[in-house]
Design a protein around this motif. Structure first.
Motif, short mmCIF file in Angstrom:
data_model
loop_
_atom_site.label_atom_id
_atom_site.label_comp_id
_atom_site.label_asym_id
_atom_site.label_seq_id
_atom_site.Cartn_x
_atom_site.Cartn_y
_atom_site.Cartn_z
N ILE A 115 20.39 -2.63 13.33
CA ILE A 115 19.30 -1.65 13.37
C ILE A 115 18.16 -2.11 12.48
O ILE A 115 18.37 -2.78 11.46
CB ILE A 115 19.81 -0.27 12.88
CG1 ILE A 115 20.97 0.21 13.75
CG2 ILE A 115 18.69 0.76 12.90
CD1 ILE A 115 20.63 0.45 15.18
N ARG A 116 16.94 -1.73 12.86
CA ARG A 116 15.77 -2.05 12.05
C ARG A 116 15.92 -1.51 10.63
O ARG A 116 16.38 -0.39 10.42
CB ARG A 116 14.51 -1.48 12.71
CG ARG A 116 14.09 -2.24 13.96
CD ARG A 116 12.97 -1.55 14.70
NE ARG A 116 13.48 -0.45 15.54
CZ ARG A 116 12.72 0.21 16.40
NH1 ARG A 116 11.44 -0.07 16.51
NH2 ARG A 116 13.24 1.17 17.14
N GLN A 133 17.05 2.37 5.92
CA GLN A 133 16.59 2.90 4.62
C GLN A 133 16.34 4.40 4.70
O GLN A 133 16.70 5.14 3.78
CB GLN A 133 15.33 2.17 4.19
CG GLN A 133 15.58 0.71 3.80
CD GLN A 133 14.30 -0.05 3.53
OE1 GLN A 133 13.19 0.45 3.71
NE2 GLN A 133 14.43 -1.29 3.07
N THR A 134 15.74 4.85 5.78
CA THR A 134 15.48 6.29 5.96
C THR A 134 16.79 7.06 6.07
O THR A 134 16.96 8.13 5.49
CB THR A 134 14.62 6.54 7.22
OG1 THR A 134 13.39 5.83 7.09
CG2 THR A 134 14.33 8.02 7.40
N ILE A 143 5.00 5.28 18.98
CA ILE A 143 5.24 5.94 17.70
C ILE A 143 5.36 4.87 16.63
O ILE A 143 6.32 4.09 16.61
CB ILE A 143 6.51 6.81 17.75
CG1 ILE A 143 6.35 7.90 18.81
CG2 ILE A 143 6.80 7.42 16.39
CD1 ILE A 143 7.60 8.74 19.03
N ASP A 144 4.38 4.80 15.74
CA ASP A 144 4.34 3.75 14.71
C ASP A 144 5.53 3.83 13.76
O ASP A 144 6.16 2.82 13.46
CB ASP A 144 3.03 3.84 13.92
CG ASP A 144 1.81 3.56 14.78
OD1 ASP A 144 1.78 2.49 15.41
OD2 ASP A 144 0.92 4.42 14.85
N ASP A 145 5.83 5.03 13.29
CA ASP A 145 6.91 5.20 12.32
C ASP A 145 8.05 5.95 13.00
O ASP A 145 8.20 7.16 12.86
CB ASP A 145 6.40 5.96 11.10
CG ASP A 145 7.39 5.91 9.93
OD1 ASP A 145 8.56 5.56 10.16
OD2 ASP A 145 6.98 6.23 8.80
N ASN A 203 12.30 13.71 11.13
CA ASN A 203 11.70 15.05 11.25
C ASN A 203 12.24 15.85 12.44
O ASN A 203 11.98 17.05 12.55
CB ASN A 203 10.19 14.94 11.36
CG ASN A 203 9.55 14.43 10.09
OD1 ASN A 203 10.13 14.55 9.01
ND2 ASN A 203 8.36 13.86 10.19
N SER A 204 12.96 15.20 13.34
CA SER A 204 13.40 15.88 14.56
C SER A 204 14.73 16.61 14.35
O SER A 204 15.56 16.21 13.53
CB SER A 204 13.54 14.87 15.71
OG SER A 204 14.58 13.96 15.44
#
Length: 355
Positions: free
Chosen positions: A159-160, A165-166, A242-244, A251-252
């Motif tokens: 995964i990216r 990290q998020t 979607i950039d980010d 947020n979803s």
């Protein structure tokens, strides 16, 4: 140490390979990438400062007889050019993430006795990886059970880094807001059909103030969707890109999407409940089997990608709006099936092989 990455075609093949390449690059390895000219893989490779080489390949399955002949000719040409490249480069090993572009270099690596490591993202292996699995040193799989061979390692999908990290700093999923954030990922294929199902379902919902929507779609449908959401009175943001994406996931409260392998893996690591519409014309119907993986673990609802799913989707959206705890239960179901450090695990296994 020289490493040759072979990946191309779609982001589903490219980004897992990129995640692995970045892990090896942290060790000051010399990363070389083989792909198509004027492509996404060339763009991301050069952005990372990797050495990029081009090869010519064309898809075979689902094409006309003439196009299949061209595909075979390209395969032969790519084999000999890959043979020469690998012979001169002398990489320590080759890492490939599938797609039609990988077949010729993979065969060339086998002929030159260069260790070949392949990674399969989907639950149903693609044609190239099925063929290359017979020649590979180690097979890495994103879904457990994709291959029935002794040299298989289940590692999940790389995964990216920004999503990992998020996910690691994210708290346990809970719904305390009155309004629910809906993330709709139309994807590059079939988004028009998915858009129509989503809009028709939201039209039938009684309390439209429950939902706030972030919707990713193709350029052709952008204005139309903006107008439709405005007419429905639903607060929304429609984007072609979607950039980010990590923040969008974070947020979803619920994600509606196709069932590509990388999307499935990202949903797992972000612990996001989802409604999945497998792409009906995907080769070997692999998206259906990807989606079933989440459904069987209680993390997703899977619906047929057709107008027949408008009412079932409406019912599901109204149900979770009334019972937000059900979303939390779906989120917890993701906890036991996500593998957040796939890239590091691949690096570790390759290290062990050479030791």
């Amino acid at each position: 140490m020289k490493i040759l990455i072979v990946a191309g075609g779609t982001g589903g093949h490219i980004f897992p390979a990129l995640a692995v390449a970045k892990e090896f690059n942290k060790r000051d390895s010399n990363i070389y990438w083989l792909g198509s000219d004027n492509s996404l893989e060339k763009e991301v490779s050069e952005k990372e400062g990797f050495h990029f080489f081009t090869t010519k390949a064309l898809p075979f399955r689902g094409k006309t007889i003439i196009n299949k002949l061209f595909s075979i000719l390209c395969l032969i040409r790519s084999f000999f050019s890959s043979l020469l490249l690998i012979y001169n480069l002398k990489p320590k090993f080759i890492f490939s993430s599938g797609s039609f572009i990988s077949l010729a270099p993979g065969i060339a690596a086998f002929c030159l006795r260069i260790p070949l490591f392949i990674h399969e993202q989907n639950s149903i292996p693609g044609t190239s990886n099925r063929l290359l699995s017979r020649l590979s040193t180690i097979i890495f799989e994103g879904f457990e059970g994709s291959f029935r061979k002794k040299n298989v390692r289940y590692v999940g999908n790389p995964i990216r880094e920004e999503i990992i990290q998020t996910a690691e700093k994210k708290q346990l999923f809970s719904v305390v807001e009155e309004r629910l954030n809906l993330l709709v990922l139309g994807g590059s294929q079939g988004s028009k059909q998915l858009n129509e199902i989503v809009i028709e379902s939201l039209t039938k919902i009684k309390d439209k103030n429950t939902w706030k929507v972030l919707h990713q779609t193709g350029k052709d449908d952008l204005k139309k969707l903006e107008n439709q959401y405005r007419d429905l009175g639903i607060e929304s943001e429609v984007k072609t890109f979607i950039d980010d994406i990590a923040k969008a996931y974070e947020n979803s409260h619920l994600v509606i999407s196709r069932a590509g392998a990388m999307t499935i893996s990202e949903l797992c690591i972000m612990k996001k409940p989802s409604v999945l519409f497998p792409l009906p014309w995907a080769i070997d119907n692999h998206q259906f089997y990807n989606a079933q993986f989440l459904k069987e673990n209680g993390a997703a609802e899977v619906l047929e990608s057709s107008q027949n799913s408008i009412n079932p989707l409406t019912s599901f959206l109204e149900k979770v709006a009334m019972d937000k705890k059900s979303l939390e239960m779906m989120s917890r179901s993701c906890t036991s099936i996500h593998l957040p450090h796939s890239s590091k695990e691949i690096l570790k296994i390759i290290d062990e092989y050479f030791k």
